[in-house]
Design a protein around this motif. Structure first.
Motif, short mmCIF file in Angstrom:
data_model
loop_
_atom_site.label_atom_id
_atom_site.label_comp_id
_atom_site.label_asym_id
_atom_site.label_seq_id
_atom_site.Cartn_x
_atom_site.Cartn_y
_atom_site.Cartn_z
N LEU A 110 9.57 -43.83 -23.29
CA LEU A 110 10.42 -42.66 -23.10
C LEU A 110 11.90 -43.05 -23.18
CD1 LEU A 110 8.55 -40.81 -20.20
CD2 LEU A 110 8.78 -40.04 -22.59
N LEU A 111 12.25 -44.17 -22.54
CA LEU A 111 13.64 -44.61 -22.59
C LEU A 111 14.03 -45.00 -24.02
CD1 LEU A 111 13.95 -46.71 -19.30
CD2 LEU A 111 15.04 -44.52 -19.81
N ALA A 112 13.08 -45.59 -24.75
CA ALA A 112 13.36 -45.96 -26.14
C ALA A 112 13.58 -44.72 -26.99
CB ALA A 112 12.20 -46.78 -26.70
N LEU A 113 12.81 -43.66 -26.71
CA LEU A 113 13.03 -42.41 -27.43
C LEU A 113 14.42 -41.86 -27.13
CD1 LEU A 113 9.62 -40.51 -26.97
CD2 LEU A 113 10.56 -41.44 -29.12
N GLY A 114 14.83 -41.98 -25.87
CA GLY A 114 16.16 -41.51 -25.51
C GLY A 114 17.25 -42.31 -26.19
N MET A 115 17.06 -43.63 -26.24
CA MET A 115 18.08 -44.49 -26.86
C MET A 115 18.21 -44.22 -28.36
SD MET A 115 17.59 -48.24 -25.09
CE MET A 115 16.03 -48.19 -24.24
N LEU A 127 12.35 -30.27 -26.14
CA LEU A 127 11.36 -30.04 -27.20
C LEU A 127 11.12 -31.31 -28.03
CD1 LEU A 127 12.50 -26.48 -28.38
CD2 LEU A 127 10.38 -27.07 -27.16
N ASN A 128 12.18 -32.06 -28.29
CA ASN A 128 12.01 -33.31 -29.04
C ASN A 128 11.13 -34.29 -28.28
OD1 ASN A 128 13.64 -32.35 -31.08
ND2 ASN A 128 15.48 -33.44 -30.40
N LEU A 129 11.37 -34.38 -26.96
CA LEU A 129 10.56 -35.30 -26.15
C LEU A 129 9.10 -34.88 -26.17
CD1 LEU A 129 11.51 -36.71 -22.65
CD2 LEU A 129 9.21 -35.90 -23.12
N ILE A 130 8.83 -33.60 -25.99
CA ILE A 130 7.43 -33.10 -26.00
C ILE A 130 6.78 -33.43 -27.34
CG2 ILE A 130 6.02 -31.00 -26.01
CD1 ILE A 130 8.11 -29.84 -23.97
N ALA A 131 7.53 -33.22 -28.42
CA ALA A 131 6.98 -33.47 -29.76
C ALA A 131 6.73 -34.96 -29.98
CB ALA A 131 7.94 -32.93 -30.81
N ARG A 132 7.66 -35.79 -29.56
CA ARG A 132 7.57 -37.23 -29.85
C ARG A 132 6.61 -37.97 -28.92
NH1 ARG A 132 14.11 -37.50 -30.66
NH2 ARG A 132 14.11 -36.42 -32.68
N HIS A 207 22.69 -34.80 -13.82
CA HIS A 207 23.01 -34.75 -15.27
C HIS A 207 22.72 -36.04 -16.00
CE1 HIS A 207 25.77 -30.91 -15.16
NE2 HIS A 207 24.59 -30.74 -14.58
N ALA A 208 21.76 -36.82 -15.46
CA ALA A 208 21.16 -37.86 -16.32
C ALA A 208 20.42 -37.09 -17.41
CB ALA A 208 20.18 -38.71 -15.51
N ASP A 209 20.30 -37.67 -18.61
CA ASP A 209 19.72 -36.90 -19.72
C ASP A 209 18.23 -36.66 -19.51
OD1 ASP A 209 19.87 -40.01 -20.79
OD2 ASP A 209 18.02 -38.99 -21.38
N MET A 210 17.65 -35.83 -20.36
CA MET A 210 16.24 -35.44 -20.27
C MET A 210 15.33 -36.67 -20.28
SD MET A 210 13.94 -33.00 -20.09
CE MET A 210 14.63 -31.42 -20.57
N TYR A 211 15.62 -37.65 -21.13
CA TYR A 211 14.73 -38.81 -21.27
C TYR A 211 14.77 -39.68 -20.01
CZ TYR A 211 14.42 -37.58 -26.23
OH TYR A 211 14.19 -36.91 -27.41
N ALA A 212 15.98 -39.90 -19.48
CA ALA A 212 16.11 -40.72 -18.26
C ALA A 212 15.45 -39.99 -17.09
CB ALA A 212 17.58 -40.99 -17.97
#
Ligand code: MLT
Length: 386
Positions: A110-115, A127-132, A207-212
């Protein structure tokens, strides 16, 4: 919502109880009725199991089902486009040690997807996280199990069946794809206060991002009292060693007498059999009735509530979502229980992302929920000086 004074009264007895049952916010994605169980935006979860994952994702994120087949197809096509995963993510997963639990791999993924792809927009990132996560969870299974390279998504398969395709699990039962779809829809959301959802929302409030934020939520899910319970439940079913009602009852009574835990039964909110368990039991009876561990789990369903009802302090003697989930996955060919919580996380990211979006953008008339900052009363700290 009324200004009911009981919602506002904080008593000494509420302190250090893990906020159990204590109202701290609102949720728009699902509600958990102690008798009926969870409903997604008003729809009973059992009915949701009959829909494709994409429609239920649309419901939780947008609070309504797709208006028609065209909108459903457009949403599904959009998720598919969002599902592209940068190769760096797979290369990073390949470098991880197999000493790490699959949930540690999942959090890393998940963190790699965020990076490699966060935008800072809550809806886009959700939505990107759910898809990926579909491809990342499947890749974790394949790489860590030594099944081979990640498998690219099939361009025509919907979300759930595509996950089974990307898993490419050796020895998979023909019903694995349908079971995984069921698993995906049933675990998506369970009110606003389950530990992983609450944790993800709390982190996002800073306000840490969605992935974090989602990574923190998955750390919460990793706990054996929460998402890893499905792994513990299979271990428990294996320990019983019989499907004979008398043998099973003797085992349960002996477990209780020795202070052991009865895994898969009880819940903080529910006071009846979890409908998510009921759907799984029906699937087990239809497709895996001859599997020895499934037969044991079905006997536990009959025996355990009867025994637990004899214990006054037990408020819910009935099966919960974890009671047979691990046993079913095992019967369907996913034989490494350490991956079962990844499947819980693969599903739960949908509800958590939807609730983070709600708290960041929609609650309180669009102002969003402020940073979580509960009060902890200083205890046993009289003033002192050096
Ligand atoms: C869940 O689905 O999150 C579990 O039932 C635990 C909970 O609801 O607290």
């Amino acid at each position: 919502m009324t200004d009911d004074p009981t919602l506002l009264e904080i008593r000494q007895s509420h302190l250090n109880t893990g906020l159990r049952g204590y109202p701290v916010g609102t949720a728009r994605t699902s509600a958990v009725d102690k008798e009926k169980g969870v409903s997604y935006c008003g729809y009973p979860v059992a009915e949701m199991a009959t829909l494709p994952s994409e429609s239920v994702i649309h419901l939780l994120v947008h609070k309504r089902l797709p208006a028609d087949d065209a909108e459903a197809q457009a949403f599904s096509d959009d998720l598919r486009r969002r599902g592209r995963i940068p190769g760096d993510v797979f290369e990073l997963l390949k470098a991880l040690t197999r000493d790490g639990h699959p949930m540690e791999w999942f959090m890393t993924g998940l963190l790699a997807l965020g990076m490699t792809g966060k935008t800072g927009d809550w809806v886009e990132d959700g939505l990107n996280l759910i898809a990926r996560v579909n491809g990342v969870a499947a890749a974790i299974f394949r790489i860590r199990s030594g099944w081979g390279e990640p498998i690219a998504p099939h361009e025509d398969l919907p979300y759930g069946p595509n996950f089974a395709h990307m898993l490419g699990a050796p020895g998979a039962h023909p019903q694995l794809g349908e079971l995984l779809h069921l698993f995906h829809v049933l675990h998506m959301d369970h009110g606003g206060g389950n530990l992983s959802t609450f944790t993800g929302k709390a982190i996002a409030s800073g306000h840490a991002d969605m992935y974090a934020s989602m990574t923190g939520a998955m750390a919460a899910l990793y706990g054996p009292l929460h998402g890893r319970a499905n792994q513990e439940c299979l271990k428990f079913v294996r320990q019983v060693g019989s499907d004979d009602p008398a043998d099973v009852e003797a085992f349960v009574r002996k477990q209780l007498e020795s202070g052991g835990k009865i895994f898969g039964f009880g819940h903080a909110v529910l006071r009846a059999e979890d409908p998510r368990a009921r759907v799984q039991y029906a699937f087990a009876e239809e497709h895996f009735a001859d599997d020895p561990l499934v037969k044991t789990a079905l006997t536990l369903r009959q025996v355990v509530p009867k025994v637990l009802k004899e214990i006054p302090k037990i408020s819910n003697p009935y099966p919960n979502v974890d009671a047979i989930s691990g046993t079913l996955l095992q019967a369907a060919g996913l034989t490494d229980p350490e991956f079962y919580t990844v499947l819980f996380g693969w599903s739960r990211v949908v509800g958590i992302a939807a609730q983070i979006i709600d708290e960041r953008l929609h609650l309180r008339g669009g102002k969003g929920v402020p940073i979580y900052r509960p009060r902890f009363i200083a205890e046993d700290q009289p003033e002192r000086h050096l």
